[in-house]
Design a protein around this motif. Structure first.
Motif, PDB file in Angstrom:
ATOM      1  N   THR A  40      46.351   7.265  57.416  1.00  0.00           N
ATOM      2  CA  THR A  40      46.789   5.962  57.897  1.00  0.00           C
ATOM      3  C   THR A  40      46.610   5.922  59.400  1.00  0.00           C
ATOM      4  N   ALA A  41      45.950   4.888  59.881  1.00  0.00           N
ATOM      5  CA  ALA A  41      45.684   4.782  61.313  1.00  0.00           C
ATOM      6  C   ALA A  41      46.992   4.712  62.101  1.00  0.00           C
ATOM      7  N   ARG A  42      46.942   5.218  63.314  1.00  0.00           N
ATOM      8  CA  ARG A  42      48.148   5.212  64.158  1.00  0.00           C
ATOM      9  C   ARG A  42      48.406   3.825  64.728  1.00  0.00           C
ATOM     10  N   ARG A  43      47.348   3.144  65.134  1.00  0.00           N
ATOM     11  CA  ARG A  43      47.522   1.847  65.789  1.00  0.00           C
ATOM     12  C   ARG A  43      47.657   0.722  64.768  1.00  0.00           C
ATOM     13  N   GLU A  44      48.560  -0.183  65.040  1.00  0.00           N
ATOM     14  CA  GLU A  44      48.848  -1.275  64.114  1.00  0.00           C
ATOM     15  C   GLU A  44      47.621  -2.134  63.804  1.00  0.00           C
ATOM     16  N   PRO A  45      46.781  -2.495  64.782  1.00  0.00           N
ATOM     17  CA  PRO A  45      45.604  -3.307  64.419  1.00  0.00           C
ATOM     18  C   PRO A  45      44.705  -2.630  63.389  1.00  0.00           C
ATOM     19  N   LEU A  46      44.559  -1.313  63.484  1.00  0.00           N
ATOM     20  CA  LEU A  46      43.726  -0.611  62.515  1.00  0.00           C
ATOM     21  C   LEU A  46      44.435  -0.491  61.170  1.00  0.00           C
ATOM     22  N   ARG A  47      45.751  -0.303  61.181  1.00  0.00           N
ATOM     23  CA  ARG A  47      46.505  -0.275  59.917  1.00  0.00           C
ATOM     24  C   ARG A  47      46.408  -1.625  59.220  1.00  0.00           C
ATOM     25  N   GLU A  48      46.462  -2.702  60.018  1.00  0.00           N
ATOM     26  CA  GLU A  48      46.348  -4.036  59.442  1.00  0.00           C
ATOM     27  C   GLU A  48      44.968  -4.233  58.809  1.00  0.00           C
ATOM     28  N   VAL A  49      43.939  -3.688  59.433  1.00  0.00           N
ATOM     29  CA  VAL A  49      42.594  -3.767  58.861  1.00  0.00           C
ATOM     30  C   VAL A  49      42.544  -3.005  57.537  1.00  0.00           C
ATOM     31  N   GLN A  50      43.168  -1.835  57.483  1.00  0.00           N
ATOM     32  CA  GLN A  50      43.206  -1.083  56.234  1.00  0.00           C
ATOM     33  C   GLN A  50      43.877  -1.891  55.124  1.00  0.00           C
ATOM     34  N   ARG A  51      44.986  -2.544  55.457  1.00  0.00           N
ATOM     35  CA  ARG A  51      45.671  -3.375  54.455  1.00  0.00           C
ATOM     36  C   ARG A  51      44.784  -4.539  54.021  1.00  0.00           C
ATOM     37  N   TRP A  52      44.114  -5.158  54.986  1.00  0.00           N
ATOM     38  CA  TRP A  52      43.245  -6.295  54.685  1.00  0.00           C
ATOM     39  C   TRP A  52      42.121  -5.890  53.726  1.00  0.00           C
ATOM     40  N   ILE A  53      41.518  -4.752  53.983  1.00  0.00           N
ATOM     41  CA  ILE A  53      40.439  -4.277  53.122  1.00  0.00           C
ATOM     42  C   ILE A  53      40.943  -4.108  51.694  1.00  0.00           C
ATOM     43  N   THR A  54      42.118  -3.479  51.546  1.00  0.00           N
ATOM     44  CA  THR A  54      42.678  -3.225  50.220  1.00  0.00           C
ATOM     45  C   THR A  54      42.998  -4.520  49.488  1.00  0.00           C
ATOM     46  N   GLU A  55      43.487  -5.523  50.218  1.00  0.00           N
ATOM     47  CA  GLU A  55      43.906  -6.777  49.589  1.00  0.00           C
ATOM     48  C   GLU A  55      42.764  -7.768  49.407  1.00  0.00           C
ATOM     49  N   HIS A  56      41.656  -7.563  50.112  1.00  0.00           N
ATOM     50  CA  HIS A  56      40.547  -8.511  50.045  1.00  0.00           C
ATOM     51  C   HIS A  56      39.208  -7.781  49.890  1.00  0.00           C
ATOM     52  N   PRO A  57      39.022  -7.039  48.799  1.00  0.00           N
ATOM     53  CA  PRO A  57      37.774  -6.286  48.639  1.00  0.00           C
ATOM     54  C   PRO A  57      36.549  -7.179  48.501  1.00  0.00           C
ATOM     55  N   ASP A  58      36.752  -8.471  48.156  1.00  0.00           N
ATOM     56  CA  ASP A  58      35.625  -9.384  47.967  1.00  0.00           C
ATOM     57  C   ASP A  58      35.259 -10.135  49.237  1.00  0.00           C
ATOM     58  N   ALA A  59      35.961  -9.849  50.349  1.00  0.00           N
ATOM     59  CA  ALA A  59      35.710 -10.552  51.605  1.00  0.00           C
ATOM     60  C   ALA A  59      34.526  -9.924  52.343  1.00  0.00           C
ATOM     61  N   ASP A  60      34.154 -10.522  53.460  1.00  0.00           N
ATOM     62  CA  ASP A  60      33.148  -9.935  54.342  1.00  0.00           C
ATOM     63  C   ASP A  60      33.797  -8.733  55.032  1.00  0.00           C
ATOM     64  N   LEU A  61      33.387  -7.549  54.646  1.00  0.00           N
ATOM     65  CA  LEU A  61      33.982  -6.328  55.192  1.00  0.00           C
ATOM     66  C   LEU A  61      32.968  -5.548  56.028  1.00  0.00           C
ATOM     67  N   SER A  62      32.085  -6.279  56.665  1.00  0.00           N
ATOM     68  CA  SER A  62      31.151  -5.637  57.586  1.00  0.00           C
ATOM     69  C   SER A  62      31.915  -5.122  58.807  1.00  0.00           C
ATOM     70  N   VAL A  63      31.312  -4.190  59.513  1.00  0.00           N
ATOM     71  CA  VAL A  63      31.954  -3.650  60.713  1.00  0.00           C
ATOM     72  C   VAL A  63      32.251  -4.765  61.701  1.00  0.00           C
ATOM     73  N   GLU A  64      31.319  -5.713  61.815  1.00  0.00           N
ATOM     74  CA  GLU A  64      31.521  -6.804  62.763  1.00  0.00           C
ATOM     75  C   GLU A  64      32.740  -7.651  62.390  1.00  0.00           C
ATOM     76  N   ALA A  65      32.871  -7.971  61.099  1.00  0.00           N
ATOM     77  CA  ALA A  65      34.002  -8.790  60.660  1.00  0.00           C
ATOM     78  C   ALA A  65      35.321  -8.048  60.814  1.00  0.00           C
ATOM     79  N   LEU A  66      35.335  -6.779  60.474  1.00  0.00           N
ATOM     80  CA  LEU A  66      36.567  -5.997  60.590  1.00  0.00           C
ATOM     81  C   LEU A  66      36.930  -5.779  62.053  1.00  0.00           C
TER      82      LEU A  66
END
Length: 320
Positions: free
Chosen positions: A207-233
């Protein structure tokens, strides 16, 4: 059909679930197909042993008094961390005489100490794969699968994977229906494929230490069908793509792309296991876009196409 003797080795510090999980599977099969298995437990001297959780197990006999079994099963546990020259010698002498050698968790360490895994592919609990490979370089250690079959030798990962392996052996020895009936009674899947990964994307990555990165991890898990390119994340984390990719890898231990791949695969697996949705619908919901893209991902990671994966998990539900 010949009766198969299953001999389970007991020792102080053994993990109780490594013993009782497979034992319940073979015992369940014996109840449904009487005469299929004769299950025995034995310690070196035939004395009771104390498990790692403090439970006392009373064996049926001493190892030296037992005839050669069809299946010799060596469980793991904290006790495998301590050398046991007498047990190692017994395994070295008697292990090759069993028709089938099986280990659960760090029971693979016992087999390796006796030289029974030399030249073979094997696995153990993910936390001990590095030490097994380091201490026994003649063993081809694969840290990913929940169990590995190499000829007559079968090794499995953590405690619950011993149940998966035992169910696979029952299906091989008897038939799929018996294994399915036992699995239903134990309220487990008929069996996870042996090459399924030992743990999920969320457990595999830190689990990432910084909240913005933790939020990205949660977003990926909850939205696997979204645009998950490096640029979007990176935009979600308010970082440049280069900075985001570097920080994500540093804090989670894997690249954003690898994390996304694991989350999407895990999401698709759950939908195949738990729903009757069609493969095309699942491929879209999981971010693959097309059934062919999902098929390639499944074959690469699990060695099975989505339809075959679903058949193993939902044998009564047809794949669409």
């Amino acid at each position: 059909m010949p009766q198969r003797t299953v001999l389970i080795v007991l020792f102080d510090g053994v993990q109780s679930l490594d013993v009782t999980g497979p034992l319940e599977v073979f015992a369940g099969a014996e109840k449904r197909r009487p005469g299929s298995y004769r299950i025995r437990t034995a310690s070196l001297e035939g004395a009771p042993v104390r498990t790692s959780s403090g439970l006392t197990l009373v064996p049926d006999a001493a190892l030296t008094a037992e005839p050669d079994p069809h299946t010799l099963l060596v469980p793991g546990g904290q006790g495998t961390r301590l050398p046991d020259p007498e047990l190692t010698e017994w395994l070295r002498a008697r292990g090759p005489r069993a028709e089938r050698l099986v280990s659960v968790c760090t029971g693979a360490v016992r087999l390796a100490q006796a030289g029974l895994l030399d030249g073979r592919r094997a696995t153990t609990h993910w936390a001990y794969c590095d030490s097994l490979a380091r201490n026994h370089p003649a063993v081809d250690v694969d840290p990913d699968p929940i169990y590995v079959r190499d000829g007559h030798v079968a090794t499995s990962a953590g405690v619950t994977s011993g149940i998966d392996l035992a169910l696979a052996l029952v299906e091989e020895d008897l038939d799929r229906e018996t294994a399915l009936t036992v699995a239903r009674h134990l309220v487990v899947f008929l069996r996870r494929p042996g090459n399924q990964a030992q743990f999920s994307a969320q457990l595999a990555a830190q689990t990432a230490r910084r909240e913005p990165l933790r939020e990205v991890q949660r977003w990926i898990t909850e939205h696997p069908d979204a645009d998950l390119s490096v640029e979007a994340l990176a935009a979600r984390a308010l970082l440049s793509p280069r900075h985001f990719a570097r920080a994500f890898h540093a804090e989670t231990g894997m690249t954003p792309g690898r994390y996304v791949d694991r989350v999407r695969l895990e999401h698709a697996r759950r939908l195949l296991e738990d729903t009757a949705d069609g493969v095309e619908e699942i491929s879209r919901a999981s971010g693959y876009g097309t059934p062919e893209a999902m098929r390639r991902a499944f074959v690469k990671a699990l060695g099975a196409a989505p339809a075959e994966y679903r058949r193993r998990f939902r044998p009564t539900a047809p794949a669409r």
